[in-house]
Design a protein around this motif. Sequence first.
Motif, short mmCIF file in Angstrom:
data_model
loop_
_atom_site.label_atom_id
_atom_site.label_comp_id
_atom_site.label_asym_id
_atom_site.label_seq_id
_atom_site.Cartn_x
_atom_site.Cartn_y
_atom_site.Cartn_z
N LYS A 139 0.86 -1.20 0.00
CA LYS A 139 0.00 0.00 0.00
C LYS A 139 0.89 1.25 0.00
CE LYS A 139 -3.79 -2.19 2.49
NZ LYS A 139 -4.21 -2.53 3.84
N PRO A 140 1.43 1.62 -1.18
CA PRO A 140 2.29 2.81 -1.23
C PRO A 140 1.53 4.03 -0.73
CG PRO A 140 2.19 1.70 -3.37
CD PRO A 140 1.17 1.06 -2.49
N MET A 141 2.24 4.95 -0.05
CA MET A 141 1.56 6.06 0.61
C MET A 141 1.31 7.26 -0.29
SD MET A 141 3.01 5.95 4.44
CE MET A 141 1.77 7.11 4.97
N ASP A 142 1.92 7.27 -1.46
CA ASP A 142 1.64 8.38 -2.39
C ASP A 142 1.91 7.91 -3.83
OD1 ASP A 142 4.39 8.32 -2.41
OD2 ASP A 142 4.68 10.30 -1.52
N TYR A 143 1.53 8.76 -4.79
CA TYR A 143 1.68 8.37 -6.21
C TYR A 143 3.14 8.26 -6.60
CZ TYR A 143 -3.21 9.88 -6.26
OH TYR A 143 -4.53 10.03 -5.98
N TYR A 144 3.98 9.07 -5.98
CA TYR A 144 5.42 9.03 -6.28
C TYR A 144 5.95 7.61 -6.01
CZ TYR A 144 10.46 9.74 -5.59
OH TYR A 144 11.83 9.63 -5.64
N THR A 145 5.67 7.12 -4.79
CA THR A 145 6.15 5.79 -4.39
C THR A 145 5.55 4.70 -5.27
OG1 THR A 145 6.27 6.63 -2.14
CG2 THR A 145 6.44 4.27 -2.40
N GLU A 146 4.26 4.82 -5.52
CA GLU A 146 3.56 3.82 -6.35
C GLU A 146 4.24 3.67 -7.71
OE1 GLU A 146 -0.61 4.19 -8.52
OE2 GLU A 146 -0.86 4.36 -6.35
N THR A 147 4.59 4.81 -8.34
CA THR A 147 5.19 4.75 -9.68
C THR A 147 6.68 4.40 -9.61
OG1 THR A 147 5.47 7.16 -9.65
CG2 THR A 147 3.52 6.30 -10.75
N LYS A 148 7.35 4.73 -8.50
CA LYS A 148 8.77 4.34 -8.36
C LYS A 148 8.89 2.81 -8.23
CE LYS A 148 12.08 6.83 -8.11
NZ LYS A 148 12.91 7.34 -9.24
N ILE A 149 7.90 2.19 -7.59
CA ILE A 149 7.88 0.72 -7.48
C ILE A 149 7.78 0.11 -8.89
CG2 ILE A 149 6.54 -1.30 -6.72
CD1 ILE A 149 5.74 0.39 -4.21
N GLU A 150 6.82 0.63 -9.67
CA GLU A 150 6.63 0.12 -11.04
C GLU A 150 7.90 0.33 -11.86
OE1 GLU A 150 2.96 0.63 -13.49
OE2 GLU A 150 2.33 1.84 -11.76
N GLN A 151 8.49 1.51 -11.69
CA GLN A 151 9.70 1.86 -12.45
C GLN A 151 10.86 0.91 -12.11
OE1 GLN A 151 12.07 5.17 -10.99
NE2 GLN A 151 12.16 6.01 -13.05
N GLU A 152 11.07 0.68 -10.81
CA GLU A 152 12.18 -0.18 -10.40
C GLU A 152 11.98 -1.60 -10.95
OE1 GLU A 152 14.19 -0.02 -6.32
OE2 GLU A 152 13.53 -2.10 -6.38
N LYS A 153 10.74 -2.10 -10.86
CA LYS A 153 10.46 -3.45 -11.38
C LYS A 153 10.80 -3.53 -12.87
CE LYS A 153 6.72 -4.87 -8.25
NZ LYS A 153 5.26 -5.03 -8.15
N LEU A 154 10.38 -2.52 -13.64
CA LEU A 154 10.63 -2.52 -15.08
C LEU A 154 12.12 -2.60 -15.38
CD1 LEU A 154 8.22 0.33 -16.31
CD2 LEU A 154 8.10 -2.06 -17.01
N VAL A 155 12.90 -1.78 -14.68
CA VAL A 155 14.35 -1.71 -14.95
C VAL A 155 15.04 -3.00 -14.54
CG1 VAL A 155 16.50 -0.54 -14.28
CG2 VAL A 155 14.48 0.81 -14.90
N LEU A 156 14.70 -3.52 -13.36
CA LEU A 156 15.39 -4.73 -12.89
C LEU A 156 15.01 -5.95 -13.71
CD1 LEU A 156 15.45 -4.14 -9.02
CD2 LEU A 156 17.17 -3.55 -10.73
N GLN A 157 13.74 -6.00 -14.16
CA GLN A 157 13.31 -7.14 -14.99
C GLN A 157 13.92 -7.09 -16.39
OE1 GLN A 157 9.05 -6.75 -14.64
NE2 GLN A 157 9.03 -7.64 -12.59
N ALA A 158 14.40 -5.90 -16.79
CA ALA A 158 14.98 -5.76 -18.14
C ALA A 158 16.42 -6.25 -18.20
CB ALA A 158 14.92 -4.29 -18.57
N CYS A 159 16.97 -6.66 -17.06
CA CYS A 159 18.37 -7.08 -17.01
C CYS A 159 18.57 -8.38 -17.81
CB CYS A 159 18.81 -7.28 -15.57
SG CYS A 159 20.58 -7.49 -15.42
N ASP A 160 19.52 -8.35 -18.71
CA ASP A 160 19.78 -9.52 -19.56
C ASP A 160 21.28 -9.82 -19.55
OD1 ASP A 160 20.10 -11.38 -21.55
OD2 ASP A 160 19.48 -10.06 -23.19
N LYS A 161 21.67 -10.85 -18.80
CA LYS A 161 23.10 -11.17 -18.65
C LYS A 161 23.70 -11.80 -19.91
CE LYS A 161 22.68 -12.13 -13.71
NZ LYS A 161 23.00 -13.07 -12.64
N GLU A 162 22.85 -12.27 -20.80
CA GLU A 162 23.35 -12.97 -22.00
C GLU A 162 23.66 -11.97 -23.11
OE1 GLU A 162 23.85 -16.26 -21.57
OE2 GLU A 162 23.03 -15.88 -19.56
N GLY A 163 24.58 -11.08 -22.83
CA GLY A 163 25.02 -10.15 -23.88
C GLY A 163 24.07 -8.99 -24.14
N GLY A 164 23.06 -8.84 -23.30
CA GLY A 164 22.13 -7.72 -23.49
C GLY A 164 22.40 -6.59 -22.51
N LEU A 165 21.33 -5.90 -22.15
CA LEU A 165 21.43 -4.74 -21.26
C LEU A 165 21.55 -5.21 -19.80
CD1 LEU A 165 21.05 -1.58 -20.91
CD2 LEU A 165 18.60 -2.06 -20.70
#
Length: 346
Positions: A139-165
Amino acid sequence: MTTRVRPSSKRCAVIGGSGFLGRHLVEKLLERGYSVAVFDIRQSYELPGVTFYQGDLCDKEALRPALKDVPLVFHCASPAPASDDRALFQRVNVQGTRTVIQACTELGVQKLVLTSSASVVYEGADIKNGTEDIPYAAKPMDYYTETKIEQEKLVLQACDKEGGLLTVAIRPHGIFGPRDPQLVPILVDTARRGKMKFIIGDGTNLVDFTFVENVVHGHILAAEHLRPESPLCGKPYHITNDEPIRFWDFMSKVLVGLGYAAPRYHLPYMLVYGLAMLLWLLALLLRPLVAFKPTFTPMRVALAGTHHYYSCEAAKRDMGYKPLVSLTEGISRTVESYPHLRHGAP
């Protein structure tokens, strides 16, 4: 005379490089011999060794020239947490980050370092020496936190050790320092209006405040240690000053340093929190008719009255992090950088 071409590994881009943290990061990168491309919605300064690209984060075509032939990207663009504009947070933190990831992937960028926030795990309850394995706030306490959670998930899930980003997220907490547009100016403005007399709660709650130079140091260490075989890949890291301080002691040091009186009257935490909730609901109900922004939001009251400090052990272990500037030194440098905000300044 032959001109020496800078090795490509020393080239990087800073998205949001016109902002408070972004500019400090750019200056430190230049010091370390990097050439820097800055992408931002506005240009706020000029520096030798920096190429500016102005544009909207959600516009991939505008972003491409800034990221072309750049192996390393820092993404620290974000609206101010206090702006409370859900659509803006969603657009910049979520849509904008999707665009950044796409552009990085298409252009063959090797590393992406995200400026996240320790608040992604904060729900208004005490966090003492919190580690990175605390789950995201349900239960994020504001919109900033809510969208920072989504943002962090997007970036960390995009990690590709097999020669990618390769990706990593830095979670600073309570950033302060010279040129800070938020903390000190808001604090002084509140004091000038006579609203900094009260301490919310018993005043014993410990909090992390992190000097901007230490946050920058954490970002650069993460970038330089991020390799396919390193433990950093796809992981978040807390970066703090590693010396929690009572929230109200920190505020008092800054205020007294600038010639204002320290807050000294105590108000019960639950009373203030309850009032903040009421005002927030009232603002929500009246929004179509009257626009008013309460000074004390539930998030601000919680931040002022609870323990929230985090462990840097993972950053110490995986990238050799340790703060370069102590809290005392950071506070004095910050106070000295605001002569115009001193009590009685013209």
